[in-house]
Design a protein around this motif. Sequence first.
Motif: not given
Length: 314
Positions: A164-173
Motif C-alpha cells: 500500500a502507498s501511501p501508508k495505510p491505517k489498519v484497524q480491527w473492528q
Amino acid sequence: MLGVGVKLSARCVCLLSACATILGLEDDAVRVEEGSDVLLPCSLSTKQNIEFKLFDWKKVEGKKEVFLYDGGVHYNNGRGGQDPQFKGRVSHFQEELTKGNASILIRETTLADSGDYTCVFPRFEPIQTFNIKLVVFGAAPEPYVKTLSQTEDGALLQCVVRGASPKPKVQWQDSEGKVIPVKEPQVTERGGRYDVILQATVTKRDRYRCVSTQEEIHHMISTETFVYIDDKVCEDCSSKVYFGWLLAVFFLALVAVLLVLLLTKRITIHINKGRSWRKSPDEGTSDEKGTSDEKGTLSSRKQNGTKGTAAVVV
C-alpha cells in the motif's frame, strides 16, 4: 485509465466480503493508481494556437525534464535532453495544439512519478506557468485475514495489508464498528510501499472486520471474518479444569496424612525401645530372673527324685 483533477462523487464497490470506497477528489491534485496512465492538464485560457510555440514540462523535484515541445520538435521525434525516468512514456496531443492545449499523457505511472510539475511557456509575455501536483498511489488491496489460534478463552486474529502507498491505517473492528484494542502493528517499507501486519485477541463470538484506510487518496477497503466461540464448550472445559484441581488437592492431602501417620508410628517405636533400655541394674532383667528360678526348681527336683528311688529298691 486517465486521471484528472476534478471532483468525483462518492463510490462504493463491494465484491463478496471486500469493499472499496472512493470518497472523491476535492483538491487540485491529479491522483492516479500506480500502473495506470495519467493526463496532466495544461491549457491556455485564450485557446491560442501553439503549434509553433515552445512549452516545457518539468518535474520540480530534481528539475527533471519531462517533455519539451518547440515548434514541432520534441523528445519523441529526435530532440535530446529528456530525463531517463520519463523516456518513452510521455506524449502530447498534436491535434489539440491549435486550441492552446499543451496537456501531456504519462503512461504506466510509478510511485516515483509523484510530485509537483510545471508547464511553462517561456517566450510568452508575461511568461505563462501552470503548476500541477501528481499523486501516484498504490491502493491497498483486500486485507488478508486469518485465525492464528483459538482456545476456550478466545481467538487470535491476524490482518495483513501489503503493497500500500501511501501508508495505510489498519484497524480491527467488531460488528458494531467499535475499534478493538490490538498489539503494536508490524510495519515494513520497501520502495515507497508499505506492508502492515496487525493482530488482535477477541473473546466473544462475533463478526470482525479488518479495515485499511488511506486518507490521502480517499481509499478504504475491508475484509470480514466470523469467529465462533462455543460458550457451552468453554463451561465444560472450565468444569474439567476445576475437577482436575480438586483431585490434585485431594491427592496432596492424602499424601500428607500418610506422612503424618508414618512419622507418628516411628516416634512411638523409638520411645518404647528407649524405655526398655533404661531399667535399673539391681532389678535385673526378667530373663535373668526367670533363668535363676528355673535353676532352683530343677535342683530341688533332682534331690527329691534321687531319694525316692533309693527307698523303692530296699
